[in-house]
Scaffold this motif. Structure first.
Motif, PDB file in Angstrom:
ATOM      1  N   ASN A  89      30.777 112.457  -6.882  1.00 55.06           N
ATOM      2  CA  ASN A  89      31.245 111.119  -6.510  1.00 55.06           C
ATOM      3  C   ASN A  89      30.100 110.117  -6.654  1.00 55.06           C
ATOM      4  OD1 ASN A  89      29.727 110.952  -3.964  1.00 55.06           O
ATOM      5  ND2 ASN A  89      31.166 112.485  -3.202  1.00 55.06           N
ATOM      6  N   LEU A  90      30.401 108.844  -6.439  1.00 53.17           N
ATOM      7  CA  LEU A  90      29.409 107.789  -6.653  1.00 53.17           C
ATOM      8  C   LEU A  90      28.181 107.937  -5.770  1.00 53.17           C
ATOM      9  CD1 LEU A  90      31.505 104.523  -7.129  1.00 53.17           C
ATOM     10  CD2 LEU A  90      30.260 105.832  -8.849  1.00 53.17           C
ATOM     11  N   LEU A  91      28.329 108.570  -4.612  1.00 58.73           N
ATOM     12  CA  LEU A  91      27.184 108.765  -3.732  1.00 58.73           C
ATOM     13  C   LEU A  91      26.188 109.772  -4.310  1.00 58.73           C
ATOM     14  CD1 LEU A  91      28.797 108.885  -0.175  1.00 58.73           C
ATOM     15  CD2 LEU A  91      27.668 106.968  -1.297  1.00 58.73           C
ATOM     16  N   GLU A  92      26.654 110.618  -5.192  1.00 57.34           N
ATOM     17  CA  GLU A  92      25.811 111.697  -5.710  1.00 57.34           C
ATOM     18  C   GLU A  92      25.287 111.434  -7.120  1.00 57.34           C
ATOM     19  OE1 GLU A  92      25.065 114.001  -3.624  1.00 57.34           O
ATOM     20  OE2 GLU A  92      26.508 113.288  -2.137  1.00 57.34           O
ATOM     21  N   LEU A  93      25.992 110.612  -7.879  1.00 53.88           N
ATOM     22  CA  LEU A  93      25.635 110.422  -9.286  1.00 53.88           C
ATOM     23  C   LEU A  93      24.520 109.388  -9.446  1.00 53.88           C
ATOM     24  CD1 LEU A  93      29.240 110.315 -10.792  1.00 53.88           C
ATOM     25  CD2 LEU A  93      27.674 112.271 -10.706  1.00 53.88           C
ATOM     26  N   SER A  94      23.796 109.484 -10.545  1.00 54.37           N
ATOM     27  CA  SER A  94      22.741 108.528 -10.844  1.00 54.37           C
ATOM     28  C   SER A  94      22.715 108.264 -12.339  1.00 54.37           C
ATOM     29  CB  SER A  94      21.371 109.064 -10.375  1.00 54.37           C
ATOM     30  OG  SER A  94      21.069 110.290 -11.016  1.00 54.37           O
ATOM     31  N   GLY A  95      21.952 107.235 -12.729  1.00 52.20           N
ATOM     32  CA  GLY A  95      21.764 106.942 -14.146  1.00 52.20           C
ATOM     33  C   GLY A  95      23.067 106.626 -14.867  1.00 52.20           C
ATOM     34  N   GLU A  96      23.192 107.181 -16.070  1.00 50.73           N
ATOM     35  CA  GLU A  96      24.355 106.917 -16.912  1.00 50.73           C
ATOM     36  C   GLU A  96      25.639 107.466 -16.308  1.00 50.73           C
ATOM     37  OE1 GLU A  96      24.541 104.947 -19.554  1.00 50.73           O
ATOM     38  OE2 GLU A  96      22.441 104.476 -19.118  1.00 50.73           O
ATOM     39  N   ASP A  97      25.543 108.605 -15.608  1.00 46.36           N
ATOM     40  CA  ASP A  97      26.736 109.166 -14.964  1.00 46.36           C
ATOM     41  C   ASP A  97      27.283 108.198 -13.918  1.00 46.36           C
ATOM     42  OD1 ASP A  97      26.875 111.463 -16.429  1.00 46.36           O
ATOM     43  OD2 ASP A  97      25.820 112.713 -14.975  1.00 46.36           O
ATOM     44  N   HIS A  98      26.383 107.602 -13.145  1.00 47.20           N
ATOM     45  CA  HIS A  98      26.809 106.656 -12.115  1.00 47.20           C
ATOM     46  C   HIS A  98      27.472 105.435 -12.749  1.00 47.20           C
ATOM     47  CE1 HIS A  98      26.259 103.296  -9.230  1.00 47.20           C
ATOM     48  NE2 HIS A  98      26.574 104.212  -8.345  1.00 47.20           N
ATOM     49  N   LYS A  99      26.866 104.894 -13.810  1.00 50.87           N
ATOM     50  CA  LYS A  99      27.431 103.723 -14.482  1.00 50.87           C
ATOM     51  C   LYS A  99      28.808 104.042 -15.063  1.00 50.87           C
ATOM     52  CE  LYS A  99      22.974 101.691 -15.844  1.00 50.87           C
ATOM     53  NZ  LYS A  99      22.117 101.347 -16.996  1.00 50.87           N
ATOM     54  N   ARG A 100      28.945 105.237 -15.645  1.00 49.98           N
ATOM     55  CA  ARG A 100      30.209 105.629 -16.284  1.00 49.98           C
ATOM     56  C   ARG A 100      31.334 105.732 -15.252  1.00 49.98           C
ATOM     57  NH1 ARG A 100      31.950 110.613 -16.337  1.00 49.98           N
ATOM     58  NH2 ARG A 100      29.868 111.463 -15.952  1.00 49.98           N
ATOM     59  N   VAL A 101      31.091 106.462 -14.168  1.00 53.26           N
ATOM     60  CA  VAL A 101      32.133 106.681 -13.159  1.00 53.26           C
ATOM     61  C   VAL A 101      32.393 105.396 -12.368  1.00 53.26           C
ATOM     62  CG1 VAL A 101      32.774 107.990 -11.098  1.00 53.26           C
ATOM     63  CG2 VAL A 101      31.642 109.145 -13.006  1.00 53.26           C
TER      64      VAL A 101
ATOM     65  N   GLY B 296      22.447  95.659  -4.324  1.00 47.29           N
ATOM     66  CA  GLY B 296      21.977  95.973  -5.666  1.00 47.29           C
ATOM     67  C   GLY B 296      23.028  96.695  -6.494  1.00 47.29           C
ATOM     68  N   PRO B 297      22.587  97.556  -7.423  1.00 48.83           N
ATOM     69  CA  PRO B 297      23.539  98.273  -8.286  1.00 48.83           C
ATOM     70  C   PRO B 297      24.402  99.271  -7.537  1.00 48.83           C
ATOM     71  CG  PRO B 297      21.299  99.101  -8.613  1.00 48.83           C
ATOM     72  CD  PRO B 297      21.181  97.884  -7.761  1.00 48.83           C
ATOM     73  N   ARG B 298      24.036  99.562  -6.285  1.00 47.70           N
ATOM     74  CA  ARG B 298      24.794 100.524  -5.482  1.00 47.70           C
ATOM     75  C   ARG B 298      25.748  99.850  -4.503  1.00 47.70           C
ATOM     76  NH1 ARG B 298      24.696 106.080  -6.795  1.00 47.70           N
ATOM     77  NH2 ARG B 298      22.740 106.489  -7.864  1.00 47.70           N
ATOM     78  N   ILE B 299      25.940  98.538  -4.643  1.00 47.79           N
ATOM     79  CA  ILE B 299      26.817  97.850  -3.705  1.00 47.79           C
ATOM     80  C   ILE B 299      28.234  98.417  -3.806  1.00 47.79           C
ATOM     81  CG2 ILE B 299      27.556  95.986  -5.258  1.00 47.79           C
ATOM     82  CD1 ILE B 299      27.092  94.095  -2.798  1.00 47.79           C
ATOM     83  N   CYS B 300      28.912  98.486  -2.684  1.00 44.86           N
ATOM     84  CA  CYS B 300      30.242  99.113  -2.629  1.00 44.86           C
ATOM     85  C   CYS B 300      31.214  98.420  -3.582  1.00 44.86           C
ATOM     86  CB  CYS B 300      30.776  99.044  -1.208  1.00 44.86           C
ATOM     87  SG  CYS B 300      32.467  99.631  -1.023  1.00 44.86           S
ATOM     88  N   PRO B 301      31.862  99.163  -4.474  1.00 47.77           N
ATOM     89  CA  PRO B 301      32.819  98.541  -5.398  1.00 47.77           C
ATOM     90  C   PRO B 301      34.122  98.120  -4.726  1.00 47.77           C
ATOM     91  CG  PRO B 301      32.804 100.918  -5.710  1.00 47.77           C
ATOM     92  CD  PRO B 301      31.695 100.599  -4.739  1.00 47.77           C
ATOM     93  N   GLY B 302      34.308  98.511  -3.458  1.00 49.13           N
ATOM     94  CA  GLY B 302      35.555  98.200  -2.768  1.00 49.13           C
ATOM     95  C   GLY B 302      35.504  96.966  -1.894  1.00 49.13           C
ATOM     96  N   ILE B 303      34.485  96.103  -2.085  1.00 51.06           N
ATOM     97  CA  ILE B 303      34.359  94.905  -1.244  1.00 51.06           C
ATOM     98  C   ILE B 303      35.619  94.046  -1.308  1.00 51.06           C
ATOM     99  CG2 ILE B 303      33.154  92.723  -0.962  1.00 51.06           C
ATOM    100  CD1 ILE B 303      30.616  94.049  -1.864  1.00 51.06           C
ATOM    101  N   GLU B 304      36.104  93.790  -2.512  1.00 45.51           N
ATOM    102  CA  GLU B 304      37.257  92.903  -2.664  1.00 45.51           C
ATOM    103  C   GLU B 304      38.512  93.520  -2.064  1.00 45.51           C
ATOM    104  OE1 GLU B 304      38.306  89.223  -3.263  1.00 45.51           O
ATOM    105  OE2 GLU B 304      36.341  89.971  -3.861  1.00 45.51           O
ATOM    106  N   PHE B 305      38.650  94.832  -2.198  1.00 45.01           N
ATOM    107  CA  PHE B 305      39.783  95.535  -1.594  1.00 45.01           C
ATOM    108  C   PHE B 305      39.742  95.359  -0.074  1.00 45.01           C
ATOM    109  CE2 PHE B 305      42.087  99.157   0.095  1.00 45.01           C
ATOM    110  CZ  PHE B 305      43.187  99.253  -0.758  1.00 45.01           C
TER     111      PHE B 305
END
Length: 473
Positions: free
Chosen positions: A113-125, A415-424
């Motif tokens: 999940n997003l908490l575990e991934l980094s680099g390109e994997d994190h950007k992709r997911v 930063g780049p790790r900000i929660c993607p669910g803010i708008e939700f």
């Protein structure tokens, strides 16, 4: 023989502790790792439940200074705080610090999940998930969320004289997740999801002892059952997609449609693990925010009056029964500032972890590879030099959010790790508050402002209130 064995069991933890202390790298911060496995976990959990966690951390700072080592949930960690610490945590490029959680949490929520991934994997997911959660996509779901809130109020609030807010808000937010993110309608399947989910989430902040009848063991079993339920859902939605269903009807369908275009975009395990993460992130956090907003509005007549005025003006301009729109939400500026100030004072997530991927230096100390970084939200939220009079509730702080120093207001990370669910979360909160303040008046059954964290904040008794209908809509 039995006496020897008893003495051996007694001395073993002491021996292991001495070995650990002897093998610590030079330059690590001051502090103690405590007993093996347990460390300071029990002390922290007790402080959270007693609402003294900030004091617990302040005492560490007085004893050891601005950076200290400890052991939490079976792993060595370093506690850091402040704007520079938050920037280190949230602005890392992933080569030195990873978002990986404690191994015990990985066992529950998965390792893709997003908490575990980094680099390109994190950007992709992250890109795949954001394709559903970005504002442009969520505009079309405002009406569906409105319908869920209305149904909830009709079932659990209308005609009642007394309700308990927190459990009802958890019911509401989970129903919204099931409906909008998973496409699961009301019924037996939703009820099973709720039961398994509660068992799972209870073990996330627990001592990771995987023995029968422990909270952690029950959480692991519930996680496995939920994963199997998600996989069944995925199969059904794959069939629906083949029959021409819209890829935008819910999050799972959206992720499956992306995977269908290119199997390398997101894997089945990544979908399962991130659905689990969204369940956790979107359930308790929003429920906590709305619950504390209800408490605040009962305690602060001036804020309540301003919020009510904003929503009455919106309601008067709409035909009876018409759902809220994206444009209506844009008019709820004051309400959202109130929500942000609530998040500052009562952040749903008290603290978090990062994993050090290679030795780094911070504030003159070594943080060794493999250790955890432990950070706490309230250490900047309640800092007088950042937010003057931090114990005073003041929504005007957020009239100009650009004036708030970066990495100091972090209920959604940064930063780049900000929660993607803010708008939700914003839509969910504003729609719910709109219907509450325009349909009901309420007063608190308990006058104390105590709350405990287990692990998220919960007011006394779950916040029971007496309600009367306003019948304005």
């Amino acid at each position: 023989m039995s006496a020897f064995f008893t003495i051996f069991l007694f001395l073993l933890p002491i021996f292991l502790l001495l070995v650990r202390r002897r093998s610590l790298p030079k330059g690590v911060p001051p502090g103690s790792l405590g007993l093996p496995l347990i460390g300071q976990s029990i002390g922290l959990l007790r402080a959270m439940r007693a609402n003294t966690a900030e004091k617990w951390l302040e005492e560490r700072i007085k004893k050891y200074g601005p950076i200290s080592k400890l052991s939490l949930f079976g792993q060595p960690a370093v506690f850091i705080y402040g704007q520079a610490a938050n920037k280190l945590v949230f602005a890392s490029d992933g080569s030195t610090i990873s978002n990986q959680q404690a191994k015990s949490n990985q066992m529950i929520l998965g390792d893709r999940n997003l908490l575990e991934l980094s680099g390109e994997d994190h950007k992709r997911v992250r890109g795949a998930i954001v394709s559903f959660l970005k504002p442009e996509s969520l505009k079309q779901y405002v009406g569906k969320m409105d319908a869920e809130v209305r149904k909830h109020l009709e079932m659990h609030w209308q005609g009642k004289q007394r309700v308990t807010v927190m459990p009802l808000m958890k019911t509401l937010t989970f129903n919204i997740i099931c409906g909008l993110l998973f496409g699961v309608e009301r019924g037996i399947r939703r009820e099973k999801f709720v039961a398994r989910f509660q068992e799972m989430i209870e073990g996330i902040w627990s001592v990771p002892v995987n023995l029968p009848f422990t909270r952690y063991n029950r959480s692991l079993q519930a996680s496995t059952k939920i994963q199997n339920m998600i996989k069944e859902l995925m199969k059904e939605k794959d069939v629906e997609l083949e029959k021409g269903a819209s890829p935008h009807q819910d999050l799972i369908t959206c992720l499956l449609s992306i995977r269908g275009k290119n199997n390398e975009v997101i894997t089945e395990k990544e979908i399962v693990d991130n659905v689990l993460l969204v369940m956790v992130a979107g359930h308790d956090t929003s429920a906590v925010l709305i619950t504390f907003l209800v408490r605040l509005l009962a305690n602060d007549p001036d804020v309540y009056a301003a919020v009510l005025k904003e929503h009455e003006e919106i309601a008067k301009g709409k035909p009876s029964g018409e759902f809220l729109t994206w444009e209506d939400l844009a008019k709820m500026k004051y309400t959202w500032r109130v929500a942000l100030e609530t998040l500052r004072m009562f952040p749903p997530v008290f603290a978090g972890f990062r994993t050090v991927l290679k030795d780094i230096e911070f504030e003159g100390y070594l943080i060794p590879e493999g250790w955890k970084i432990f950070w706490a939200t309230s250490m900047t939220h309640m800092n007088n030099s950042i937010f003057p009079e931090p114990t005073k509730f003041d929504p005007t702080r957020f009239e100009n959010q650009a004036s708030i120093p970066p990495y100091c207001f972090i209920p959604f990370g940064g930063g780049p790790r900000i929660c993607p669910g803010i708008e939700f979360a914003r839509i969910e909160t504003l729609v719910t508050i709109h219907h509450l303040v325009t349909r009901f008046k309420w007063k608190l059954c308990h006058t104390d402002n105590f709350f405990s964290r287990n692990p998220t904040p919960a007011p006394t008794g779950g916040l029971p209130i007496e309600i009367t209908s306003m019948n304005l809509m």
